[in-house]
Design a protein around this motif. Sequence first.
Motif, PDB file in Angstrom:
ATOM      1  N   GLY A  53     -27.715 -15.154   0.098  1.00 22.77           N
ATOM      2  CA  GLY A  53     -26.281 -15.359   0.213  1.00 22.77           C
ATOM      3  C   GLY A  53     -25.670 -15.935  -1.061  1.00 22.77           C
ATOM      4  N   SER A  54     -24.361 -15.832  -1.161  1.00 22.58           N
ATOM      5  CA  SER A  54     -23.649 -16.311  -2.352  1.00 22.58           C
ATOM      6  C   SER A  54     -22.648 -17.396  -1.970  1.00 22.58           C
ATOM      7  CB  SER A  54     -22.919 -15.156  -3.047  1.00 22.58           C
ATOM      8  OG  SER A  54     -21.990 -14.553  -2.166  1.00 22.58           O
ATOM      9  N   ILE A  55     -22.508 -18.370  -2.870  1.00 23.77           N
ATOM     10  CA  ILE A  55     -21.677 -19.541  -2.614  1.00 23.77           C
ATOM     11  C   ILE A  55     -20.670 -19.713  -3.743  1.00 23.77           C
ATOM     12  CG2 ILE A  55     -21.670 -22.053  -2.322  1.00 23.77           C
ATOM     13  CD1 ILE A  55     -24.560 -21.838  -1.321  1.00 23.77           C
ATOM     14  N   LEU A  56     -19.425 -20.054  -3.387  1.00 23.90           N
ATOM     15  CA  LEU A  56     -18.423 -20.483  -4.353  1.00 23.90           C
ATOM     16  C   LEU A  56     -18.208 -21.973  -4.162  1.00 23.90           C
ATOM     17  CD1 LEU A  56     -16.142 -19.904  -6.461  1.00 23.90           C
ATOM     18  CD2 LEU A  56     -14.598 -19.697  -4.503  1.00 23.90           C
ATOM     19  N   GLU A  57     -18.283 -22.741  -5.259  1.00 20.51           N
ATOM     20  CA  GLU A  57     -18.003 -24.166  -5.179  1.00 20.51           C
ATOM     21  C   GLU A  57     -16.732 -24.489  -5.957  1.00 20.51           C
ATOM     22  OE1 GLU A  57     -19.900 -28.619  -5.736  1.00 20.51           O
ATOM     23  OE2 GLU A  57     -20.972 -26.906  -6.592  1.00 20.51           O
ATOM     24  N   ILE A  58     -15.828 -25.184  -5.311  1.00 17.72           N
ATOM     25  CA  ILE A  58     -14.558 -25.573  -5.914  1.00 17.72           C
ATOM     26  C   ILE A  58     -14.666 -27.025  -6.362  1.00 17.72           C
ATOM     27  CG2 ILE A  58     -12.076 -25.825  -5.539  1.00 17.72           C
ATOM     28  CD1 ILE A  58     -12.454 -23.790  -3.184  1.00 17.72           C
ATOM     29  N   GLY A  59     -14.595 -27.240  -7.681  1.00 16.94           N
ATOM     30  CA  GLY A  59     -14.678 -28.592  -8.225  1.00 16.94           C
ATOM     31  C   GLY A  59     -16.074 -29.170  -8.151  1.00 16.94           C
ATOM     32  N   CYS A  60     -16.992 -28.617  -8.932  1.00 17.28           N
ATOM     33  CA  CYS A  60     -18.400 -29.026  -8.839  1.00 17.28           C
ATOM     34  C   CYS A  60     -18.685 -30.358  -9.512  1.00 17.28           C
ATOM     35  CB  CYS A  60     -19.310 -27.951  -9.420  1.00 17.28           C
ATOM     36  SG  CYS A  60     -19.184 -27.741 -11.217  1.00 17.28           S
ATOM     37  N   SER A 102     -18.040 -22.136 -14.341  1.00 16.34           N
ATOM     38  CA  SER A 102     -16.874 -21.689 -15.105  1.00 16.34           C
ATOM     39  C   SER A 102     -15.841 -22.801 -15.160  1.00 16.34           C
ATOM     40  CB  SER A 102     -16.245 -20.447 -14.449  1.00 16.34           C
ATOM     41  OG  SER A 102     -17.162 -19.370 -14.400  1.00 16.34           O
ATOM     42  N   VAL A 103     -15.133 -22.882 -16.285  1.00 18.67           N
ATOM     43  CA  VAL A 103     -14.082 -23.885 -16.460  1.00 18.67           C
ATOM     44  C   VAL A 103     -12.736 -23.256 -16.141  1.00 18.67           C
ATOM     45  CG1 VAL A 103     -12.942 -25.441 -18.073  1.00 18.67           C
ATOM     46  CG2 VAL A 103     -15.417 -25.092 -18.223  1.00 18.67           C
ATOM     47  N   GLY A 104     -11.978 -23.908 -15.272  1.00 19.18           N
ATOM     48  CA  GLY A 104     -10.658 -23.398 -14.935  1.00 19.18           C
ATOM     49  C   GLY A 104     -10.128 -24.009 -13.659  1.00 19.18           C
ATOM     50  N   LYS A 105      -8.899 -23.663 -13.326  1.00 16.90           N
ATOM     51  CA  LYS A 105      -8.277 -24.094 -12.080  1.00 16.90           C
ATOM     52  C   LYS A 105      -8.591 -23.073 -10.991  1.00 16.90           C
ATOM     53  CE  LYS A 105      -4.335 -26.623 -14.027  1.00 16.90           C
ATOM     54  NZ  LYS A 105      -2.855 -26.731 -14.047  1.00 16.90           N
ATOM     55  N   PHE A 106      -9.074 -23.545  -9.881  1.00 15.40           N
ATOM     56  CA  PHE A 106      -9.380 -22.637  -8.782  1.00 15.40           C
ATOM     57  C   PHE A 106      -8.155 -21.829  -8.382  1.00 15.40           C
ATOM     58  CE2 PHE A 106      -9.101 -22.198  -4.075  1.00 15.40           C
ATOM     59  CZ  PHE A 106     -10.015 -21.158  -3.937  1.00 15.40           C
ATOM     60  N   GLU A 107      -6.985 -22.472  -8.401  1.00 13.69           N
ATOM     61  CA  GLU A 107      -5.768 -21.782  -7.974  1.00 13.69           C
ATOM     62  C   GLU A 107      -5.467 -20.552  -8.827  1.00 13.69           C
ATOM     63  OE1 GLU A 107      -4.740 -26.274  -7.828  1.00 13.69           O
ATOM     64  OE2 GLU A 107      -6.205 -24.945  -8.788  1.00 13.69           O
ATOM     65  N   GLU A 108      -5.905 -20.571 -10.095  1.00 16.39           N
ATOM     66  CA  GLU A 108      -5.568 -19.502 -11.024  1.00 16.39           C
ATOM     67  C   GLU A 108      -6.754 -18.621 -11.403  1.00 16.39           C
ATOM     68  OE1 GLU A 108      -4.004 -21.606 -14.339  1.00 16.39           O
ATOM     69  OE2 GLU A 108      -2.287 -22.441 -13.245  1.00 16.39           O
ATOM     70  N   TYR A 109      -7.954 -19.064 -11.096  1.00 18.11           N
ATOM     71  CA  TYR A 109      -9.143 -18.345 -11.563  1.00 18.11           C
ATOM     72  C   TYR A 109      -9.291 -17.008 -10.818  1.00 18.11           C
ATOM     73  CZ  TYR A 109     -13.711 -17.842 -13.716  1.00 18.11           C
ATOM     74  OH  TYR A 109     -14.772 -17.402 -14.477  1.00 18.11           O
ATOM     75  N   PHE A 125     -11.234 -30.906  -2.805  1.00 17.69           N
ATOM     76  CA  PHE A 125     -10.246 -29.955  -2.284  1.00 17.69           C
ATOM     77  C   PHE A 125      -8.884 -30.602  -2.042  1.00 17.69           C
ATOM     78  CE2 PHE A 125      -8.547 -26.620   0.507  1.00 17.69           C
ATOM     79  CZ  PHE A 125      -8.992 -25.489  -0.166  1.00 17.69           C
ATOM     80  N   HIS A 126      -8.825 -31.923  -1.959  1.00 15.01           N
ATOM     81  CA  HIS A 126      -7.537 -32.595  -1.765  1.00 15.01           C
ATOM     82  C   HIS A 126      -6.643 -32.470  -2.997  1.00 15.01           C
ATOM     83  CE1 HIS A 126     -10.353 -35.506  -3.469  1.00 15.01           C
ATOM     84  NE2 HIS A 126      -9.329 -36.136  -3.997  1.00 15.01           N
ATOM     85  N   TRP A 127      -7.217 -32.063  -4.130  1.00 16.44           N
ATOM     86  CA  TRP A 127      -6.406 -31.853  -5.332  1.00 16.44           C
ATOM     87  C   TRP A 127      -5.747 -30.471  -5.328  1.00 16.44           C
ATOM     88  CZ3 TRP A 127      -5.479 -36.239  -7.381  1.00 16.44           C
ATOM     89  CH2 TRP A 127      -6.464 -37.226  -7.517  1.00 16.44           C
ATOM     90  N   ILE A 128      -6.160 -29.604  -4.421  1.00 16.15           N
ATOM     91  CA  ILE A 128      -5.653 -28.240  -4.376  1.00 16.15           C
ATOM     92  C   ILE A 128      -4.452 -28.175  -3.428  1.00 16.15           C
ATOM     93  CG2 ILE A 128      -6.220 -25.822  -3.931  1.00 16.15           C
ATOM     94  CD1 ILE A 128      -7.889 -27.042  -6.160  1.00 16.15           C
ATOM     95  N   ASP A 129      -3.385 -27.500  -3.848  1.00 19.04           N
ATOM     96  CA  ASP A 129      -2.232 -27.276  -2.974  1.00 19.04           C
ATOM     97  C   ASP A 129      -2.713 -26.521  -1.738  1.00 19.04           C
ATOM     98  OD1 ASP A 129       0.065 -26.448  -1.663  1.00 19.04           O
ATOM     99  OD2 ASP A 129       1.101 -25.808  -3.482  1.00 19.04           O
ATOM    100  N   PRO A 130      -2.591 -27.114  -0.537  1.00 17.25           N
ATOM    101  CA  PRO A 130      -3.117 -26.454   0.659  1.00 17.25           C
ATOM    102  C   PRO A 130      -2.490 -25.090   0.934  1.00 17.25           C
ATOM    103  CG  PRO A 130      -1.737 -28.334   1.247  1.00 17.25           C
ATOM    104  CD  PRO A 130      -1.981 -28.418  -0.224  1.00 17.25           C
ATOM    105  N   LYS A 131      -1.264 -24.884   0.468  1.00 19.84           N
ATOM    106  CA  LYS A 131      -0.619 -23.589   0.676  1.00 19.84           C
ATOM    107  C   LYS A 131      -1.311 -22.499  -0.132  1.00 19.84           C
ATOM    108  CE  LYS A 131       3.940 -25.582   1.626  1.00 19.84           C
ATOM    109  NZ  LYS A 131       5.360 -25.677   1.179  1.00 19.84           N
ATOM    110  N   ILE A 132      -1.962 -22.895  -1.214  1.00 17.97           N
ATOM    111  CA  ILE A 132      -2.692 -21.946  -2.059  1.00 17.97           C
ATOM    112  C   ILE A 132      -4.183 -21.969  -1.723  1.00 17.97           C
ATOM    113  CG2 ILE A 132      -3.338 -21.373  -4.437  1.00 17.97           C
ATOM    114  CD1 ILE A 132      -0.716 -22.671  -5.335  1.00 17.97           C
ATOM    115  N   GLY A 133      -4.740 -23.164  -1.566  1.00 14.44           N
ATOM    116  CA  GLY A 133      -6.187 -23.325  -1.457  1.00 14.44           C
ATOM    117  C   GLY A 133      -6.809 -22.623  -0.278  1.00 14.44           C
ATOM    118  N   TYR A 134      -6.254 -22.805   0.906  1.00 14.29           N
ATOM    119  CA  TYR A 134      -6.874 -22.213   2.099  1.00 14.29           C
ATOM    120  C   TYR A 134      -6.732 -20.694   2.107  1.00 14.29           C
ATOM    121  CZ  TYR A 134      -7.341 -26.961   3.826  1.00 14.29           C
ATOM    122  OH  TYR A 134      -7.685 -28.288   3.964  1.00 14.29           O
ATOM    123  N   GLN A 135      -5.570 -20.224   1.673  1.00 12.21           N
ATOM    124  CA  GLN A 135      -5.352 -18.780   1.598  1.00 12.21           C
ATOM    125  C   GLN A 135      -6.354 -18.133   0.638  1.00 12.21           C
ATOM    126  OE1 GLN A 135      -2.949 -16.592   3.047  1.00 12.21           O
ATOM    127  NE2 GLN A 135      -4.080 -14.968   2.011  1.00 12.21           N
TER     128      GLN A 135
END
Length: 276
Positions: A53-60, A102-109, A125-135
Amino acid sequence: MKSDSSKIMRIYEKSDPRTTFDQDASLYEKARPGYPDALFKDIIEFSKITDDGSILEIGCGTAQATLPFAVRGYAIHCIELGSNLAAVAKHNLSGYPKVQVSVGKFEEYPLQENRFDLVISGTAFHWIDPKIGYQKAATVLKPDGTLALFWNKPVQTQVSAEFVHSIQEVYEHVVPEMAKRFPGLVHPDAIPTPVTDEINRSQMFGDVTVLKYRWEAKYSAKAYLELLNTYSDHIALEREIRTKLFDSIENVITIKFGGSIVKEHLSLLYLAHRKK
């Protein structure tokens, strides 16, 4: 006339505190606590992720939450905002060729849709705008994929009550504005779980499962101050105020508690499957 600490807190509010963590990545790695291994086992069991399986980690960060999955052989793509933190993470993960940082903002990557079996984020994840992050998290997950968000929360029982009360008095004296923001710690049984409502409001995921893990850690005065020096609101304080605060805390730990204290933690894990 408003105090200097009030001025500093206003500056902190206007800045992006996420960038402060990158200032001393080595200290962040040294001082920040990890998570109980049971938490990672429960994520794997709940998600039913297969060995390939494959995993994405936001803010490692420095890979504290990445390594428990990396050692199990999973393919992981980590997105980290701070370049210094990412550099430490890459070093720590250098022995795992299936892990990419990778270096970058999850919202824009740019990320492929329906790509990952599991999306994780530890104390980020609390740093991510919930309107963008969950979607976006739902979009990059496969139809049967899993979202796993987790945080460490400081809590208080009779084990640490005396220390918490003593330190709170220091904050009230040195940085009263900060003390008002954080008036004390609650018992583990009373800790709120607001992320459940956030996930539900997104309408992107099914029923939310919340798991809790209580644990303790012993800190010397030096180690405790190093931990505080990784918190964005403490980093943002003017040097003179921060020095006064830290000196006062060190004196309390040294004189009143014999040089070391026990800090109680509650790890909160939120789990949900993407809606098909």
